[in-house]
Motif scaffolding. Structure first.
Motif, PDB file in Angstrom:
ATOM      1  N   TRP A   1     -14.514   5.752  12.085  1.00 45.99           N
ATOM      2  CA  TRP A   1     -14.528   4.650  11.105  1.00 45.99           C
ATOM      3  C   TRP A   1     -13.735   3.456  11.613  1.00 45.99           C
ATOM      4  CZ3 TRP A   1     -12.749   7.496   5.977  1.00 45.99           C
ATOM      5  CH2 TRP A   1     -13.692   8.494   5.657  1.00 45.99           C
ATOM      6  N   VAL A   2     -12.536   3.751  12.156  1.00 44.35           N
ATOM      7  CA  VAL A   2     -11.607   2.668  12.456  1.00 44.35           C
ATOM      8  C   VAL A   2     -11.738   2.153  13.893  1.00 44.35           C
ATOM      9  CG1 VAL A   2      -9.161   1.997  12.518  1.00 44.35           C
ATOM     10  CG2 VAL A   2      -9.978   3.549  10.740  1.00 44.35           C
ATOM     11  N   TRP A   3     -11.876   3.075  14.850  1.00 43.34           N
ATOM     12  CA  TRP A   3     -11.856   2.660  16.259  1.00 43.34           C
ATOM     13  C   TRP A   3     -13.198   2.840  16.971  1.00 43.34           C
ATOM     14  CZ3 TRP A   3      -7.028   6.185  16.798  1.00 43.34           C
ATOM     15  CH2 TRP A   3      -5.908   5.519  16.293  1.00 43.34           C
ATOM     16  N   GLY A   4     -14.114   3.612  16.378  1.00 40.48           N
ATOM     17  CA  GLY A   4     -15.344   3.932  17.100  1.00 40.48           C
ATOM     18  C   GLY A   4     -16.505   3.057  16.670  1.00 40.48           C
ATOM     19  N   GLY A   5     -16.206   1.909  16.038  1.00 36.83           N
ATOM     20  CA  GLY A   5     -17.268   1.014  15.585  1.00 36.83           C
ATOM     21  C   GLY A   5     -17.846   1.425  14.247  1.00 36.83           C
ATOM     22  N   GLY A   6     -17.087   2.198  13.468  1.00 35.00           N
ATOM     23  CA  GLY A   6     -17.567   2.654  12.158  1.00 35.00           C
ATOM     24  C   GLY A   6     -17.383   1.616  11.071  1.00 35.00           C
ATOM     25  N   TRP A   7     -17.523   2.063   9.819  1.00 34.95           N
ATOM     26  CA  TRP A   7     -17.605   1.104   8.707  1.00 34.95           C
ATOM     27  C   TRP A   7     -16.289   0.388   8.413  1.00 34.95           C
ATOM     28  CZ3 TRP A   7     -15.255   1.716   3.777  1.00 34.95           C
ATOM     29  CH2 TRP A   7     -14.624   2.957   3.564  1.00 34.95           C
ATOM     30  N   LEU A   8     -15.147   1.043   8.659  1.00 34.75           N
ATOM     31  CA  LEU A   8     -13.875   0.348   8.397  1.00 34.75           C
ATOM     32  C   LEU A   8     -13.613  -0.735   9.441  1.00 34.75           C
ATOM     33  CD1 LEU A   8     -11.490   3.190   7.157  1.00 34.75           C
ATOM     34  CD2 LEU A   8     -12.448   1.297   5.844  1.00 34.75           C
ATOM     35  N   ALA A   9     -14.078  -0.486  10.669  1.00 40.71           N
ATOM     36  CA  ALA A   9     -13.962  -1.508  11.706  1.00 40.71           C
ATOM     37  C   ALA A   9     -14.805  -2.718  11.317  1.00 40.71           C
ATOM     38  CB  ALA A   9     -14.410  -0.944  13.047  1.00 40.71           C
ATOM     39  N   GLU A  10     -16.028  -2.443  10.799  1.00 43.14           N
ATOM     40  CA  GLU A  10     -16.928  -3.507  10.348  1.00 43.14           C
ATOM     41  C   GLU A  10     -16.289  -4.329   9.235  1.00 43.14           C
ATOM     42  OE1 GLU A  10     -20.122  -4.476  11.256  1.00 43.14           O
ATOM     43  OE2 GLU A  10     -19.614  -3.289  13.039  1.00 43.14           O
ATOM     44  N   LEU A  11     -15.590  -3.605   8.343  1.00 40.11           N
ATOM     45  CA  LEU A  11     -14.953  -4.237   7.188  1.00 40.11           C
ATOM     46  C   LEU A  11     -13.787  -5.127   7.601  1.00 40.11           C
ATOM     47  CD1 LEU A  11     -15.326  -3.934   4.061  1.00 40.11           C
ATOM     48  CD2 LEU A  11     -13.477  -2.260   4.127  1.00 40.11           C
ATOM     49  N   GLY A  12     -13.207  -4.841   8.776  1.00 38.18           N
ATOM     50  CA  GLY A  12     -12.078  -5.646   9.259  1.00 38.18           C
ATOM     51  C   GLY A  12     -10.725  -5.036   8.969  1.00 38.18           C
ATOM     52  N   ALA A  13     -10.685  -3.703   8.725  1.00 40.37           N
ATOM     53  CA  ALA A  13      -9.400  -3.033   8.501  1.00 40.37           C
ATOM     54  C   ALA A  13      -8.574  -3.104   9.786  1.00 40.37           C
ATOM     55  CB  ALA A  13      -9.620  -1.587   8.093  1.00 40.37           C
ATOM     56  N   LEU A  14      -7.294  -3.402   9.634  1.00 40.09           N
ATOM     57  CA  LEU A  14      -6.412  -3.496  10.795  1.00 40.09           C
ATOM     58  C   LEU A  14      -5.634  -2.189  10.957  1.00 40.09           C
ATOM     59  CD1 LEU A  14      -4.820  -7.057  10.470  1.00 40.09           C
ATOM     60  CD2 LEU A  14      -6.777  -6.354  11.842  1.00 40.09           C
ATOM     61  N   ASP A  15      -5.825  -1.537  12.077  1.00 41.14           N
ATOM     62  CA  ASP A  15      -5.027  -0.349  12.366  1.00 41.14           C
ATOM     63  C   ASP A  15      -4.850  -0.308  13.868  1.00 41.14           C
ATOM     64  OD1 ASP A  15      -3.685   1.981  12.505  1.00 41.14           O
ATOM     65  OD2 ASP A  15      -5.174   3.190  11.465  1.00 41.14           O
ATOM     66  N   PHE A  16      -3.745  -0.897  14.338  1.00 34.08           N
ATOM     67  CA  PHE A  16      -3.607  -1.080  15.779  1.00 34.08           C
ATOM     68  C   PHE A  16      -3.578   0.252  16.511  1.00 34.08           C
ATOM     69  CE2 PHE A  16      -1.360  -2.011  19.751  1.00 34.08           C
ATOM     70  CZ  PHE A  16      -2.175  -3.032  20.202  1.00 34.08           C
ATOM     71  N   ALA A  17      -2.693   1.172  16.081  1.00 35.35           N
ATOM     72  CA  ALA A  17      -2.542   2.405  16.853  1.00 35.35           C
ATOM     73  C   ALA A  17      -2.638   3.663  15.996  1.00 35.35           C
ATOM     74  CB  ALA A  17      -1.218   2.395  17.616  1.00 35.35           C
ATOM     75  N   GLY A  18      -2.984   3.524  14.708  1.00 36.26           N
ATOM     76  CA  GLY A  18      -3.231   4.765  13.975  1.00 36.26           C
ATOM     77  C   GLY A  18      -2.445   4.987  12.702  1.00 36.26           C
ATOM     78  N   GLY A  19      -2.121   3.948  11.962  1.00 33.90           N
ATOM     79  CA  GLY A  19      -1.428   4.128  10.683  1.00 33.90           C
ATOM     80  C   GLY A  19      -2.266   4.921   9.697  1.00 33.90           C
ATOM     81  N   THR A  20      -3.527   4.553   9.580  1.00 34.18           N
ATOM     82  CA  THR A  20      -4.406   5.313   8.690  1.00 34.18           C
ATOM     83  C   THR A  20      -4.951   6.540   9.403  1.00 34.18           C
ATOM     84  OG1 THR A  20      -6.144   3.776   9.345  1.00 34.18           O
ATOM     85  CG2 THR A  20      -5.181   3.446   7.172  1.00 34.18           C
ATOM     86  N   VAL A  21      -5.510   6.322  10.607  1.00 40.06           N
ATOM     87  CA  VAL A  21      -6.195   7.406  11.308  1.00 40.06           C
ATOM     88  C   VAL A  21      -5.239   8.572  11.576  1.00 40.06           C
ATOM     89  CG1 VAL A  21      -7.470   8.032  13.386  1.00 40.06           C
ATOM     90  CG2 VAL A  21      -7.689   5.735  12.428  1.00 40.06           C
TER      91      VAL A  21
END
Lengths: 116, 430
Positions: B140-160
């Motif tokens: 979702w966040v780093w692999g081109g998934g929907w959260l990346a599309e949405l513009g969520a910022l997670d530099f090194a893994g706060g959510t993941v």
């Protein structure tokens, strides 16, 4: 012969040993012990958990002595181990049925007489 | 491909891998001595099972294009993961770098499961969790998934990594139930110097984690490095002050915890905020985690080593504050609330809620499913004896006194017969 068992504060051990050697008590065994003698408990905090340490670290001395050495030994420990605060410890004097020195097989008085 | 980037990412990957044994030390010092090895094995074991399940399946689900919610199997069994460039580094190195993240994330959960979970089911849980929970969220966040599309910022893994592990930990503690002694006896850390060592090694490894997440040897890596250094310092200082105000003593376990909280909080922000913002972020992040930790200890929730307070709450603070402090003039990616973009906070909240919901449900289902097949918890007797002896047949600290050598069981030999009898006794008592 008597067995003197003393429970003292760990921080007083060196002073007690010095006093004993000055009193020419040269044979003894010590071990680490834990006990409770009515002193105020220490409170410690680990993250959100607060605990009361019911047992304090102590040193136990076991000293086998011939009868005329009892009083000097007790006096040496009493004067060296005392701080006046609760928790200074106890001295027990126990009768001993028999003592053997393992190296020579000597028994009783001969076994607790320091090697010259 | 750039030689500088390859050199730095080789080192960064090794540094992130170091975080897993570091976590083993951190956690190992916090448990009772009878469970020290089992607790450390939960981290070391994670390296084996998660590292492999990642290479074989997880990486593909996270980093192949696939769908917005999960990748596909096009890189399964490392198909097509070779020497070709992936950004500035070889694809195979990128896979390893991401693998070390999967390992540490899964290992983090163990802090809520210590001193009572059977080792076999634990390893199975981690292998499944890494593939079914971690890999999709990483996608979702780093692999081109929907959260990346949405513009969520997670530099090194706060959510993941951290919110994910923190929530999984709460679910794990709930499914497993509390330790027998929890709330009845004082359960104290057996080796705080080990915990401090672990905290410092985590900090060291975290430079690879955050600065490596630039995936290049460039100025953003430098920024992430500076922020990773400064934020935990601010958290540690605030934590010591809070400790001093609370009962007049700054605790070592507290400072070790604060360092981890500060590192967790700066993780999503590391490459997006200014160093001065990182200090503010680290200082602010101390408060919610500090009070979450005090609150947790008074509840029945046996999140034994406070994974939720440190990683869950720390991750939440970090992810939200990333939305506040992000600054385009430093990174060129996005501005946060303070720099005129309140929407970024909303996007951060969406990302947080999505991760919480997915990991909570998914972790629950996986643990319950394993629990249907086999017991998750050790027996009451084994728990009292300690998991080192019961689960691993070893002790962390033994003098060797009183240990009698059992000779190999030669038929008919007297020693052999005695040995067998002794083995039966040992087996019977475990």
């Amino acid at each position: 012969m008597k067995l003197i068992v003393a429970i003292i504060r760990p921080e007083k051990l060196n002073e007690v040993l010095e006093a004993l050697f000055r009193a020419e008590v040269r044979g003894l065994t010590i071990s680490a012990a834990q006990g409770h003698g009515g002193e105020t408990e220490q409170v410690e905090t680990y993250r959100g958990t607060t605990v009361k340490m019911e047992l304090s670290p102590k040193i136990r001395l076991d000293i086998g002595v011939s009868d005329h050495f009892v009083e000097p030994t007790v006096q040496a420990i009493l004067s060296a181990a005392r701080t006046g605060e609760v928790g200074d410890g106890k001295i027990f004097v126990l009768p001993v049925e028999r003592v053997y020195r393992i190296r020579t097989g000597e028994r009783d008085e001969a076994a607790v007489t320091p090697v010259a | 491909m750039s030689e500088g980037a390859v050199a730095w990412m080789l080192v960064a990957t090794a540094l992130v891998l170091l975080m897993t044994p570091a976590l083993g030390f951190f956690y190992g010092g916090l448990v009772r001595s009878k469970n020290a090895l089992n607790t450390m094995m939960m981290s070391f074991g994670a390296a084996a099972v998660v590292g492999l399940s990642w290479a074989l399946i997880g990486y593909s689900l996270a980093f192949s294009s696939g769908l917005p919610i999960v990748g596909d199997f096009s890189h399964a069994f490392l198909r097509g993961v070779g020497l070709e460039p992936n950004g500035a580094i070889p694809h195979v190195l990128f896979m390893c770098f991401q693998g070390t993240f999967a390992i540490i994330t899964a290992a983090l959960i163990s802090g809520a499961l210590v001193e009572r979970m059977r080792f076999g089911p634990y390893l199975l849980f981690l292998a499944l969790w890494a593939v079914l929970i971690y890999a999709p969220i990483a996608h979702w966040v780093w692999g081109g998934g929907w959260l990346a599309e949405l513009g969520a910022l997670d530099f090194a893994g706060g959510t993941v990594v951290h919110i994910n592990a923190g929530i999984a930990a709460v679910v794990g503690a709930l499914v497993l139930g509390k330790r027998l002694d929890y709330g009845r006896q004082a359960i104290l850390p057996h080796n705080i110097p080990l915990t401090l060592l672990g905290a410092m090694l985590l900090w060291l490894g975290w430079f690879g984690f955050n600065a490596g997440s630039a995936l290049a040897a460039n100025e953003i890596a430098g920024l992430a490095f500076a922020n990773t250094m400064l934020a935990p310092m601010a958290t540690g200082l605030v934590w010591m002050i809070l400790d001093l105000l609370r009962d007049g003593k700054a605790t070592a376990v507290g400072l070790a915890t604060a360092i981890v909280v500060g590192l967790v909080a700066i993780t999503p922000a590391a490459g997006f905020v200014s160093p001065l913002s990182a200090i503010a972020l680290g200082a602010l992040a101390a408060f919610p985690s500090y009070f979450a930790l005090l609150w947790r200890a008074r509840t029945r929730l046996d999140d034994s080593l406070d994974v939720f307070a440190a990683h869950g709450v720390g991750g939440l603070s970090g992810a939200l504050l990333t939305g506040v402090f992000a600054q385009k003039s430093w990174n060129g990616v996005a501005d946060g609330l303070l720099f005129g973009n309140p929407m970024q906070v909303v996007i951060q909240v969406v990302a947080i809620l999505a991760v919480i919901a997915y990991t909570a449900i998914g972790t629950f289902v996986i643990l319950r499913a394993i629990g249907l097949v086999t017991a998750l918890r050790v027996s009451e007797k084994a728990e009292r004896l300690g998991l080192d002896v019961a689960e691993h047949g070893e002790q962390a600290y033994t003098s060797g006194e009183g240990a009698v050598l059992l000779l190999p069981t030669g038929r008919g030999s007297e020693a052999g017969v005695r040995g067998e009898a002794a083995l039966k006794r040992v087996g019977g008592s475990a």
